[in-house]
Design a protein around this motif. Structure first.
Motif: not given
Ligand SMILES: [Mg+2]
Ligand SMILES: Nc1ncnc2c1ncn2[C@@H]1O[C@H](COP(=O)(O)OP(=O)(O)OP(=O)(O)O)[C@@H](O)[C@H]1O
Length: 402
Positions: A62, A173-174
């Motif tokens: 992240t 992200d993710e």
């Molecule tokens: Mg993360």
């Protein structure tokens, strides 16, 4: 805590916690160079592949993604972002909203004239402005045409940005959490625009299973992205990070203190931040001695349990917890699913759904067929060290226990 220590704590330069940017981001030169290359190529009017970064929890995906997004913004590229929720409608709406925000900011920050063109083009696609030339609202689309609207807006913006030798960058992200239909749409869009030489790129991060998830979604995803695995840091890099972080507060670690912290960190950025923070809090001496590191270790474990392990454990069902207990008891990084079944006195196929559920929750992944591993470094140690309960009541709706 005495007053002096309280002040020390307040000025602590370490930052353990999900997505908390470190004072010193170290060991990611290659990854940042990959981003730099794309930025330079985009400015030169060349096409690119997108970038995918996969790795275990807490390795720094992240914070790396945020850093790359800053780089792209500073280079005058248009950026928008999403951490997918898994819901198609929610994520399309969130993407649309963030694109709206980006258009506004892009306009305000620089490129006034170019942004005017963007406004006109976006307006012509039924994305209305309340006050022409002032603020843009990408209207909340109806569920059926929402993704199509988004696709058109992305294509339109990419065309305009290409003329400016700029580009549109979507930071995810993710990424593995994304609804499969939306994932397919976005990958397909980058593919199609790439064939038209239009600069729309996805920069995504996720768990180690992400590359496989993307290829399952669209087979050509393999060629569409440059893949990087984000791993641990070397001991020398950890030491440099620790020392440079405290130097920002005018301090240093003694050599013994530093050596011990390097052992504690095990190359893992989240540990580095947690053990560094705890040691810093234990003393007002400069240089920071070994004693402070040793005294801080229990505190660091508490930071890690609270920030990293407890909440993840609690996300799982009772059977999921038993499964993870069995994994931890095997004392290997990668566990044979048959051995887990044996440890639980169950048949392997009876455990298929619990395994799938743990993968969906992002707690474990399958590094190869018939094997599973924790996505969180140190999870097995945590389970053995704290022996967390299997039987806490589980709130399936909210995914939390009480
Ligand atoms: Mg993360
Ligand atoms: N390159 C780095 N140098 C120093 N510290 C770092 C680095 N990368 C991450 N960290 C620190 O490690 C911790 C975890 O970082 P981050 O939340 O980005 O990891 P992550 O891979 O996204 O984890 P998750 O999979 O749980 O989302 C944070 O405290 C962050 O400050």
């Amino acid at each position: 805590m005495d007053d002096e220590l309280a002040v020390t704590g307040a000025l602590n330069p370490f930052s353990p916690g999900a997505g908390r940017p470190p004072k010193e981001l170290v060991g990611r030169t290659q990854e940042l160079d990959a981003m730099r290359t794309i930025i330079l190529r985009t400015a030169a009017g060349y096409t690119n592949r997108g970038l995918i970064f996969s790795g275990l929890r807490g390795v720094g995906k992240t914070v790396l993604l945020h850093r790359m997004m800053q780089m792209a913004k500073q280079a005058g590229l248009m950026t928008f972002r999403l951490e997918p929720s898994g819901s198609y409608d929610h994520d399309v709406a969130a993407l649309t909203k963030d694109m709206e925000r980006s258009i506004r900011r892009y306009r305000r920050a620089h490129f006034q004239q170019r942004a005017k063109d963007v406004v006109e083009r976006v307006q012509s696609l039924n994305i209305q402005t309340p006050l022409a030339g002032a603020e843009i609202t990408l209207h909340a689309p109806t569920p059926t045409d929402s993704a199509l609207e988004l696709e058109i807006a992305v294509e339109d913006l990419s065309e305009i940005l290409a003329e400016e030798h700029s580009g549109l960058f979507l930071f995810l992200d993710e990424f593995q959490e994304m609804d499969t239909r939306l994932m397919g749409t976005l990958i397909g869009l980058q593919h199609r625009l790439g064939q038209d030489m239009l600069p729309f790129y996805i920069i995504g991060t996720g768990l180690p299973n992400l590359p496989g998830v993307l290829t399952a979604s669209r087979s050509y995803a393999e060629r569409l992205f440059e893949y990087h695995e984000i791993g641990g840091l070397s001991d020398a890099t950890v030491a440099r990070c620790l020392q440079e972080t405290v130097e920002q507060s005018g301090q240093r670690f003694t050599e013994e203190a530093l050596n011990r912290l390097v052992l504690d960190a095990q190359g893992y950025p989240y540990y580095l931040q947690a053990y560094g923070e705890a040691a810093f809090n234990e003393t007002t001496s400069n240089p920071i001695p070994l004693d402070a590191v040793l005294a801080g270790e229990p505190q660091a474990l508490r930071i890690l349990d609270n920030g990293l392990y407890d909440s993840r454990w609690q996300r799982s069902t009772q059977l999921g917890r038993q499964y993870m207990h069995a994994m931890a008891s095997l004392n290997t990084d990668t566990c044979d699913t048959a051995a887990i079944a044996d440890a639980l006195h169950r048949k392997a196929h009876d455990l298929t759904s619990v395994r799938k559920n743990l993968i969906e929750l992002g707690l474990i992944y399958a590094p190869e067929r018939g094997k599973v591993a924790f996505t969180i470094p140190g999870m097995a140690d945590y389970i053995q060290r704290t022996n967390p309960a299997d039987t806490l009541p589980y709130d399936a709706k909210n995914g939390v226990s009480h």
